[in-house]
Design a protein around this motif. Structure first.
Motif, mmCIF file in Angstrom:
data_model
loop_
_atom_site.group_PDB
_atom_site.id
_atom_site.type_symbol
_atom_site.label_atom_id
_atom_site.label_comp_id
_atom_site.label_asym_id
_atom_site.label_seq_id
_atom_site.Cartn_x
_atom_site.Cartn_y
_atom_site.Cartn_z
ATOM 1 N N ALA A 154 0.838 -1.214 0.000
ATOM 2 C CA ALA A 154 0.000 0.000 0.000
ATOM 3 C C ALA A 154 0.865 1.254 0.000
ATOM 4 O O ALA A 154 0.389 2.339 -0.337
ATOM 5 C CB ALA A 154 -0.899 -0.002 1.231
ATOM 6 N N THR A 155 2.119 1.091 0.377
ATOM 7 C CA THR A 155 3.042 2.226 0.412
ATOM 8 C C THR A 155 3.502 2.628 -0.995
ATOM 9 O O THR A 155 4.132 3.668 -1.166
ATOM 10 C CB THR A 155 4.281 1.854 1.257
ATOM 11 O OG1 THR A 155 4.720 0.551 0.840
ATOM 12 C CG2 THR A 155 3.956 1.820 2.736
ATOM 13 N N ARG A 156 3.229 1.780 -1.983
ATOM 14 C CA ARG A 156 3.636 2.079 -3.374
ATOM 15 C C ARG A 156 2.512 1.731 -4.340
ATOM 16 O O ARG A 156 2.568 0.709 -5.034
ATOM 17 C CB ARG A 156 4.898 1.275 -3.747
ATOM 18 C CG ARG A 156 6.115 1.664 -2.971
ATOM 19 C CD ARG A 156 7.367 0.845 -3.363
ATOM 20 N NE ARG A 156 8.166 0.672 -2.168
ATOM 21 C CZ ARG A 156 8.194 -0.432 -1.434
ATOM 22 N NH1 ARG A 156 7.542 -1.519 -1.794
ATOM 23 N NH2 ARG A 156 8.911 -0.475 -0.321
ATOM 24 N N PRO A 157 1.478 2.591 -4.393
ATOM 25 C CA PRO A 157 0.326 2.288 -5.254
ATOM 26 C C PRO A 157 0.709 2.070 -6.714
ATOM 27 O O PRO A 157 0.081 1.255 -7.404
ATOM 28 C CB PRO A 157 -0.562 3.535 -5.114
ATOM 29 C CG PRO A 157 -0.048 4.287 -3.949
ATOM 30 C CD PRO A 157 1.340 3.857 -3.667
ATOM 31 N N GLU A 158 1.762 2.758 -7.157
ATOM 32 C CA GLU A 158 2.176 2.609 -8.567
ATOM 33 C C GLU A 158 2.686 1.196 -8.823
ATOM 34 O O GLU A 158 2.524 0.646 -9.910
ATOM 35 C CB GLU A 158 3.221 3.679 -8.948
ATOM 36 C CG GLU A 158 4.626 3.524 -8.367
ATOM 37 C CD GLU A 158 4.754 3.838 -6.863
ATOM 38 O OE1 GLU A 158 3.762 4.224 -6.217
ATOM 39 O OE2 GLU A 158 5.873 3.683 -6.329
ATOM 40 N N ARG A 159 3.261 0.578 -7.805
ATOM 41 C CA ARG A 159 3.733 -0.811 -7.941
ATOM 42 C C ARG A 159 2.541 -1.770 -7.912
ATOM 43 O O ARG A 159 2.536 -2.788 -8.603
ATOM 44 C CB ARG A 159 4.718 -1.131 -6.794
ATOM 45 C CG ARG A 159 5.985 -0.318 -6.807
ATOM 46 C CD ARG A 159 6.912 -0.745 -7.927
ATOM 47 N NE ARG A 159 7.261 -2.149 -7.814
ATOM 48 C CZ ARG A 159 7.600 -2.928 -8.852
ATOM 49 N NH1 ARG A 159 7.634 -2.438 -10.078
ATOM 50 N NH2 ARG A 159 7.907 -4.198 -8.669
ATOM 51 N N VAL A 160 1.550 -1.435 -7.116
ATOM 52 C CA VAL A 160 0.343 -2.267 -7.065
ATOM 53 C C VAL A 160 -0.307 -2.303 -8.450
ATOM 54 O O VAL A 160 -0.744 -3.355 -8.925
ATOM 55 C CB VAL A 160 -0.658 -1.726 -6.010
ATOM 56 C CG1 VAL A 160 -1.965 -2.518 -6.051
ATOM 57 C CG2 VAL A 160 -0.047 -1.779 -4.611
ATOM 58 N N THR A 161 -0.327 -1.156 -9.107
ATOM 59 C CA THR A 161 -0.930 -1.083 -10.449
ATOM 60 C C THR A 161 -0.183 -1.987 -11.429
ATOM 61 O O THR A 161 -0.801 -2.695 -12.236
ATOM 62 C CB THR A 161 -0.909 0.385 -10.949
ATOM 63 O OG1 THR A 161 -1.611 1.183 -9.994
ATOM 64 C CG2 THR A 161 -1.561 0.531 -12.299
ATOM 65 N N ILE A 162 1.134 -1.989 -11.344
ATOM 66 C CA ILE A 162 1.941 -2.846 -12.233
ATOM 67 C C ILE A 162 1.669 -4.328 -11.931
ATOM 68 O O ILE A 162 1.471 -5.143 -12.838
ATOM 69 C CB ILE A 162 3.449 -2.515 -12.064
ATOM 70 C CG1 ILE A 162 3.738 -1.139 -12.651
ATOM 71 C CG2 ILE A 162 4.333 -3.588 -12.700
ATOM 72 C CD1 ILE A 162 5.109 -0.575 -12.298
ATOM 73 N N LEU A 163 1.620 -4.650 -10.640
ATOM 74 C CA LEU A 163 1.403 -6.054 -10.264
ATOM 75 C C LEU A 163 -0.019 -6.499 -10.605
ATOM 76 O O LEU A 163 -0.248 -7.663 -10.948
ATOM 77 C CB LEU A 163 1.720 -6.257 -8.775
ATOM 78 C CG LEU A 163 3.190 -5.977 -8.406
ATOM 79 C CD1 LEU A 163 3.402 -6.034 -6.897
ATOM 80 C CD2 LEU A 163 4.131 -6.972 -9.103
ATOM 81 N N ARG A 164 -0.968 -5.570 -10.562
ATOM 82 C CA ARG A 164 -2.351 -5.896 -10.940
ATOM 83 C C ARG A 164 -2.419 -6.372 -12.391
ATOM 84 O O ARG A 164 -3.147 -7.307 -12.730
ATOM 85 C CB ARG A 164 -3.261 -4.680 -10.721
ATOM 86 C CG ARG A 164 -4.643 -4.800 -11.301
ATOM 87 C CD ARG A 164 -5.430 -5.950 -10.685
ATOM 88 N NE ARG A 164 -6.025 -5.588 -9.401
ATOM 89 C CZ ARG A 164 -6.505 -6.504 -8.535
ATOM 90 N NH1 ARG A 164 -6.462 -7.794 -8.809
ATOM 91 N NH2 ARG A 164 -7.027 -6.116 -7.377
ATOM 92 N N GLU A 165 -1.629 -5.737 -13.239
ATOM 93 C CA GLU A 165 -1.619 -6.137 -14.663
ATOM 94 C C GLU A 165 -1.177 -7.585 -14.813
ATOM 95 O O GLU A 165 -1.611 -8.280 -15.726
ATOM 96 C CB GLU A 165 -0.675 -5.232 -15.459
ATOM 97 C CG GLU A 165 -1.316 -3.900 -15.817
ATOM 98 C CD GLU A 165 -0.335 -2.958 -16.474
ATOM 99 O OE1 GLU A 165 0.630 -3.428 -17.108
ATOM 100 O OE2 GLU A 165 -0.533 -1.739 -16.320
#
Ligand code: XMP
Length: 212
Positions: free
Chosen positions: A147-158
């Motif tokens: 949650a500390t890196r939402p931009e990484r969450v977006t990448i991993l979601r893909e």
């Protein structure tokens, strides 16, 4: 609605049970890890059963397949419905946890990237992406992403598509609940709830952030 999961890292058993009881009506699940289980024993899961909330065992299991299988069996026999394992351990060791979870009708989540600052040293540079893909290949139920890196969450979601993403790091570690809640299936909150003067009021605020 994004799930709200309490990380119950309270080492005093009486206090843990009190907080869990007060917070349970506002929660979707409770995550227990080493702090509470080492102080109170695995049987704490049985004592929380009457709250009728799914219990997630955050042992970040990271051993050889046979040991992982033995650990996972203990976890599910104790009454947990999900287990968290590490992802860098590789496909065979992840599958050991996934298979036991499936045998018990439970779930297995794989840590793809951790939430603390030091995690970037090893998880960045393609590793988290590889782990996320491995979690999919091993048919895990989902991943843990920061949650500390939402931009990484977006990448991993893909990479993981519709598989679940549970996300710790909200509150005490600086992650913003309303930002990350839009990206994941469950936010995990610990200190910002159990250290609050009034944990139920704190929960209500996190709960509202999910729909904001
Ligand atoms: P706080 O108090 O920081 O607690 O809200 C967060 C909870 O989540 C755990 N945690 C993680 N678990 N991967 C995990 O599997 C992670 O990257 C991660 N970061 C935090 C932490 O142990 C605590 O229970």
């Amino acid at each position: 609605m994004t799930e709200l999961i309490l990380a119950l890292d309270v080492t005093d058993k009486k206090q843990a049970l009190k907080i869990a009881e007060a917070c349970a009506p506002h929660l979707d699940a409770i995550k227990l890890g080493y702090p509470l289980i080492l102080s109170s024993g695995l049987s704490i899961a049985g004592e929380l059963e009457e709250l009728d909330k799914p219990l997630i065992a955050d042992f970040k299991v990271a051993d050889i397949p046979n040991t992982n299988k033995l650990i996972a069996e203990q976890v599910f026999d104790a009454g947990f419905s999900s287990i968290i394992c590490h992802g860098f351990i590789g496909a065979d060791a992840i599958r050991a946890c996934v298979d036991v979870a499936a045998d018990y009708g439970g779930a297995c989540f794989v840590v793809a990237e951790m939430s603390h600052p030091g995690a970037t040293a090893f998880f960045h540079g393609g590793t988290a992406e590889k782990i996320a893909a491995l979690a999919v290949e091993c048919e895990a139920d989902g991943i843990i992403a920061p949650a500390t890196r939402p931009e990484r969450v977006t990448i991993l979601r893909e990479i993981v598509g519709r598989r679940k993403i549970l996300s710790p790091g909200v509150g005490a570690q600086g992650g913003d609940a309303s930002t990350v809640a839009k990206l994941v299936d469950g936010i995990i909150v610990g200190r910002a709830i159990y250290e609050a003067k009034d944990p139920v009021t704190a929960i209500t605020e996190f709960s509202a952030a999910r729909t904001a």
